[in-house]
Design an enzyme around this catalytic site. Structure first.
Site, PDB file in Angstrom:
ATOM      1  N   CYS A  45       0.828  -1.215   0.000  1.00  0.00           N
ATOM      2  CA  CYS A  45       0.000   0.000   0.000  1.00  0.00           C
ATOM      3  C   CYS A  45       0.857   1.257   0.000  1.00  0.00           C
ATOM      4  CB  CYS A  45      -0.935  -0.024   1.212  1.00  0.00           C
ATOM      5  SG  CYS A  45      -1.952   1.446   1.333  1.00  0.00           S
ATOM      6  N   CYS A  50      -1.617   1.778  -2.960  1.00  0.00           N
ATOM      7  CA  CYS A  50      -2.577   2.857  -2.706  1.00  0.00           C
ATOM      8  C   CYS A  50      -1.963   4.265  -2.706  1.00  0.00           C
ATOM      9  CB  CYS A  50      -3.254   2.685  -1.348  1.00  0.00           C
ATOM     10  SG  CYS A  50      -3.378   1.012  -0.741  1.00  0.00           S
ATOM     11  N   LYS A  53      -0.087   5.394  -6.006  1.00  0.00           N
ATOM     12  CA  LYS A  53      -1.142   5.431  -7.032  1.00  0.00           C
ATOM     13  C   LYS A  53      -1.991   6.695  -6.886  1.00  0.00           C
ATOM     14  CE  LYS A  53      -4.923   4.376  -6.041  1.00  0.00           C
ATOM     15  NZ  LYS A  53      -5.386   3.021  -5.854  1.00  0.00           N
ATOM     16  N   TYR A 180      -9.179  -3.237 -10.838  1.00  0.00           N
ATOM     17  CA  TYR A 180      -8.778  -2.016 -10.122  1.00  0.00           C
ATOM     18  C   TYR A 180      -7.539  -1.369 -10.756  1.00  0.00           C
ATOM     19  CZ  TYR A 180     -11.446  -2.904  -5.716  1.00  0.00           C
ATOM     20  OH  TYR A 180     -12.398  -3.080  -4.753  1.00  0.00           O
ATOM     21  N   GLU A 184      -7.198   2.069 -13.074  1.00  0.00           N
ATOM     22  CA  GLU A 184      -6.587   3.224 -12.403  1.00  0.00           C
ATOM     23  C   GLU A 184      -5.353   3.705 -13.166  1.00  0.00           C
ATOM     24  OE1 GLU A 184      -5.916   1.845  -8.384  1.00  0.00           O
ATOM     25  OE2 GLU A 184      -7.957   2.386  -7.760  1.00  0.00           O
ATOM     26  N   HIS A 447     -26.538  21.915  -0.147  1.00  0.00           N
ATOM     27  CA  HIS A 447     -26.764  22.413  -1.490  1.00  0.00           C
ATOM     28  C   HIS A 447     -25.772  23.501  -1.851  1.00  0.00           C
ATOM     29  CE1 HIS A 447     -29.134  23.031  -5.065  1.00  0.00           C
ATOM     30  NE2 HIS A 447     -29.145  24.319  -4.828  1.00  0.00           N
ATOM     31  N   GLU A 452     -25.830  15.465  -2.367  1.00  0.00           N
ATOM     32  CA  GLU A 452     -27.215  15.678  -1.937  1.00  0.00           C
ATOM     33  C   GLU A 452     -28.199  14.837  -2.773  1.00  0.00           C
ATOM     34  OE1 GLU A 452     -29.074  19.563  -2.602  1.00  0.00           O
ATOM     35  OE2 GLU A 452     -27.577  19.989  -4.147  1.00  0.00           O
TER      36      GLU A 452
HETATM   37  P1  NDP Z   1      -8.347  -7.410 -10.161  1.00  0.00           P
HETATM   38  O1  NDP Z   1      -8.748  -8.728  -9.636  1.00  0.00           O
HETATM   39  O2  NDP Z   1      -9.090  -6.200  -9.756  1.00  0.00           O
HETATM   40  O3  NDP Z   1      -8.347  -7.457 -11.740  1.00  0.00           O
HETATM   41  C1  NDP Z   1      -7.610  -8.401 -12.449  1.00  0.00           C
HETATM   42  C2  NDP Z   1      -7.990  -8.292 -13.899  1.00  0.00           C
HETATM   43  O4  NDP Z   1      -7.078  -9.056 -14.667  1.00  0.00           O
HETATM   44  C3  NDP Z   1      -9.382  -8.788 -14.198  1.00  0.00           C
HETATM   45  O5  NDP Z   1      -9.982  -7.906 -15.106  1.00  0.00           O
HETATM   46  C4  NDP Z   1      -9.132 -10.171 -14.790  1.00  0.00           C
HETATM   47  O6  NDP Z   1     -10.095 -10.535 -15.732  1.00  0.00           O
HETATM   48  C5  NDP Z   1      -7.815  -9.939 -15.509  1.00  0.00           C
HETATM   49  N1  NDP Z   1      -7.054 -11.177 -15.669  1.00  0.00           N
HETATM   50  C6  NDP Z   1      -6.726 -12.077 -14.713  1.00  0.00           C
HETATM   51  N2  NDP Z   1      -5.977 -13.057 -15.243  1.00  0.00           N
HETATM   52  C7  NDP Z   1      -5.820 -12.770 -16.564  1.00  0.00           C
HETATM   53  C8  NDP Z   1      -5.157 -13.390 -17.637  1.00  0.00           C
HETATM   54  N3  NDP Z   1      -4.493 -14.535 -17.463  1.00  0.00           N
HETATM   55  N4  NDP Z   1      -5.214 -12.809 -18.848  1.00  0.00           N
HETATM   56  C9  NDP Z   1      -5.898 -11.679 -19.038  1.00  0.00           C
HETATM   57  N5  NDP Z   1      -6.545 -11.016 -18.052  1.00  0.00           N
HETATM   58  C10 NDP Z   1      -6.497 -11.563 -16.835  1.00  0.00           C
HETATM   59  O7  NDP Z   1      -6.787  -7.325  -9.823  1.00  0.00           O
HETATM   60  P2  NDP Z   1      -5.755  -6.114  -9.895  1.00  0.00           P
HETATM   61  O8  NDP Z   1      -4.473  -6.741 -10.308  1.00  0.00           O
HETATM   62  O9  NDP Z   1      -6.304  -4.981 -10.665  1.00  0.00           O
HETATM   63  O10 NDP Z   1      -5.662  -5.691  -8.364  1.00  0.00           O
HETATM   64  C11 NDP Z   1      -5.411  -6.669  -7.361  1.00  0.00           C
HETATM   65  C12 NDP Z   1      -6.179  -6.355  -6.127  1.00  0.00           C
HETATM   66  O11 NDP Z   1      -5.590  -5.277  -5.439  1.00  0.00           O
HETATM   67  C13 NDP Z   1      -7.625  -5.913  -6.361  1.00  0.00           C
HETATM   68  O12 NDP Z   1      -8.482  -7.003  -6.511  1.00  0.00           O
HETATM   69  C14 NDP Z   1      -7.911  -5.114  -5.124  1.00  0.00           C
HETATM   70  O13 NDP Z   1      -8.336  -5.979  -4.110  1.00  0.00           O
HETATM   71  C15 NDP Z   1      -6.561  -4.510  -4.769  1.00  0.00           C
HETATM   72  N6  NDP Z   1      -6.496  -3.109  -5.222  1.00  0.00           N
HETATM   73  C16 NDP Z   1      -7.321  -2.194  -4.656  1.00  0.00           C
HETATM   74  C17 NDP Z   1      -7.312  -0.884  -5.064  1.00  0.00           C
HETATM   75  C18 NDP Z   1      -8.257   0.094  -4.447  1.00  0.00           C
HETATM   76  O14 NDP Z   1      -8.777  -0.178  -3.374  1.00  0.00           O
HETATM   77  N7  NDP Z   1      -8.532   1.221  -5.096  1.00  0.00           N
HETATM   78  C19 NDP Z   1      -6.404  -0.420  -6.103  1.00  0.00           C
HETATM   79  C20 NDP Z   1      -5.597  -1.468  -6.666  1.00  0.00           C
HETATM   80  C21 NDP Z   1      -5.646  -2.759  -6.237  1.00  0.00           C
HETATM   81  P3  NDP Z   1     -11.409 -11.348 -15.318  1.00  0.00           P
HETATM   82  O15 NDP Z   1     -12.303 -10.345 -14.678  1.00  0.00           O
HETATM   83  O16 NDP Z   1     -11.884 -11.860 -16.623  1.00  0.00           O
HETATM   84  O17 NDP Z   1     -10.954 -12.426 -14.381  1.00  0.00           O
END
Ligand code: NDP
Length: 463
Positions: A45, A50, A53, A180, A184, A447, A452
């Site tokens: 983080c 976090c 980012k 995510y 982002e 407002h 709101e």
């Molecule tokens: P996410 O799980 O959010 O997203 C992963 C993405 O990668 C999905 O769209 C998934 O597709 C795709 N994917 C997975 N495997 C493959 C593959 N082999 N080929 C192609 N696409 C693939 O993970 P992130 O890496 O974005 O983030 C990890 C975690 O970190 C998040 O889940 C969250 O918990 C945390 N995080 C939180 C943030 C916040 O609070 N703002 C910011 C950043 C991270 P599909 O949906 O089809 O499986």
């Protein structure tokens, strides 16, 4: 058998969000506590998640602000130049400062800090470098790491850790994934002026969220990124073929298209850091993804060994790791009956994606709520924020509220648009307190604000 160099009540492996909170809480409760960290204090983080980012998203937002300023009388001829290196240097300085703060917080809490890689040698013993340590309780809080698919040329790509090390801004960037991190960082690249290609295998970005809100954000992202849905990467090569375009890499997609870019960033999920810790040898059960399996009190299959945070792959969010770490430490070392009893509820965890536009949510999605509450009432508001009545920018906000028709309780709140994360945090308190739609109706608005709208939604939409 080695001599024991140190003995503790509580030994934490990993000084990220969950580990630091657990260690501080345990020490405050009088436990002789130590923490081992091999890389950076504050964990993902603080160092590669976090915090940096969010700093980069602030940088990206300035482009919008310059654009909007004109309509408000600020006469600017052109966008000022952006210098990636200045942003990176300032970010690095801030992260270094935070690393120091984390170390001093631990030190002043009375936690012994041991820098190095820890490895379990028994259910109550471990080794860090040449130090042999025993501990009554051991916490695995080693977090996770980016997980990249095995496609040809993957070594030419970067992950989110690599993003924060980039010293130059790519002119053309490809981001892979639809969750995510992908949304982002695509927004950051685009806001800072890179041409962005966002490749996702699914048919909608952020598909784990409420579908209408996710669709709204997908449409908005398509207005500034080239988005390739239902698409996979076949290979990544050095760009020799497409010489007419001055880009370092050439990416081949599964429909045969070839896209020249300078950087390919994979944001395709994360996996638990459980390898080479000695867990398997001790019989600590891992799930199929490699995460430590724990019960509701974060106890692993081996007595005396616990795990919290991303390494258990339950809800991989910083505030969740903090709550888990605190709960465990109180349970192990607290005196009150309450600290022994309570388990943490995973319902109603608010979260936000700092994409452009932001998405924030608490409670059930519409499809989840419909399955539980027949006749669900759905309230919606889509509007152009007041600011853009002068700028004319085609930026909208979408808000949704889901209400159980029997109890009138609000069971889901979703928002996409400016300040969504800040607004939904307050909504989460209301839902936690069991607020009904009547409670929202009885609340006066501030407002003029976007927030709101949540207290002025009067008529459910017919779906
Ligand atoms: P996410 O799980 O959010 O997203 C992963 C993405 O990668 C999905 O769209 C998934 O597709 C795709 N994917 C997975 N495997 C493959 C593959 N082999 N080929 C192609 N696409 C693939 O993970 P992130 O890496 O974005 O983030 C990890 C975690 O970190 C998040 O889940 C969250 O918990 C945390 N995080 C939180 C943030 C916040 O609070 N703002 C910011 C950043 C991270 P599909 O949906 O089809 O499986």
């Amino acid at each position: 058998m080695h001599d024991v160099d140190f003995d503790f009540d509580f030994f934490v492996i990993g000084a990220g969000s969950g580990g630091v909170r657990a260690a501080r809480t345990a020490a405050a409760l009088g436990a002789r506590t130590a923490i081992a960290e091999q890389r950076f204090f504050g964990g993902t983080c603080v160092n590669v998640g976090c915090i940096p980012k969010k700093l980069y998203t602030y940088a990206a937002q300035f482009a919008h602000q310059w654009r909007d300023a004109k309509a408000y009388g600020w006469v600017t001829d052109e966008l000022p130049a952006f210098d990636w290196q200045i942003l990176k240097d300032n970010k690095d300085k801030e992260i270094k400062r935070l690393n120091g703060i984390y170390q001093s917080i631990l030190g002043s809490a009375g936690v012994t800090i041991i820098e190095g890689r820890a490895e379990l040698t028994g259910p109550n013993s471990l080794r860090v470098g040449n130090n042999h340590i025993t501990a009554r309780h051991i916490l695995i809080a080693t977090g996770g790491k980016p997980s990249l698919p095995d496609v040809p040329g993957i070594e030419l790509a970067i992950n989110s850790d690599g993003f924060f090390e980039l010293t130059e801004q790519p002119k053309r960037a490809m981001v892979v994934g639809g969750g995510y991190i992908a949304t982002e960082l695509a927004g950051v690249f685009a806001g800072l002026g890179s041409e962005v290609h966002l490749v996702h295998r699914g048919n909608i970005l952020l598909g784990d969220f409420d579908h209408e809100i996710a669709g709204f954000v997908t449409d908005a992202i398509q207005s500034y990124c080239k988005v390739y849905l239902k698409t996979q990467i076949i290979k990544i090569e050095k760009n020799i073929k497409s010489k007419e375009i001055d880009a370092d890499l050439l990416v081949t997609l599964d429909d045969g298209r070839q896209v020249p870019v300078d950087t390919v960033l994979f944001a395709t999920g994360r996996t638990a850091n459980t390898s080479n810790l000695g867990l398997e040898a001790l019989g600590v059960k891992l799930d199929d993804s490699g995460a430590v399996q724990v019960n509701e009190f974060y106890e692993s299959s081996v007595p005396g060994i616990y795990a919290v945070g991303d390494v258990i792959n339950r809800v991989t969010l910083t505030p969740v790791a903090l709550a888990e770490g605190q709960l465990l430490a109180r349970r192990l070392f607290g005196q009150s009956a309450e600290s022994k009893r309570s388990a943490f509820s995973y319902d109603l965890i608010a979260s936000a994606v700092f994409s452009d536009p932001q998405l924030a949510t608490v409670g059930l999605t519409q499809s989840q709520a419909l399955a539980q509450y027949p006749g669900l009432k759905v309230y919606k508001s889509k509007f152009r924020p007041l600011k853009h009545t002068l700028t004319g920018a085609a930026e909208f906000t979408l808000m949704k509220m889901l209400v159980d028709p029997v109890t009138d309780r609000v069971v889901g709140v979703h928002m996409a648009g400016t300040d969504a994360a800040e607004i939904v945090q307050g909504m989460a308190v209301a839902l936690q307190a069991g607020a009904t739609k009547a409670d929202f109706d009885a609340t006066l608005g501030i407002h003029p604000t976007a927030a709101e709208e949540f207290v002025t939604m009067r008529t459910p939409v017919a779906d």
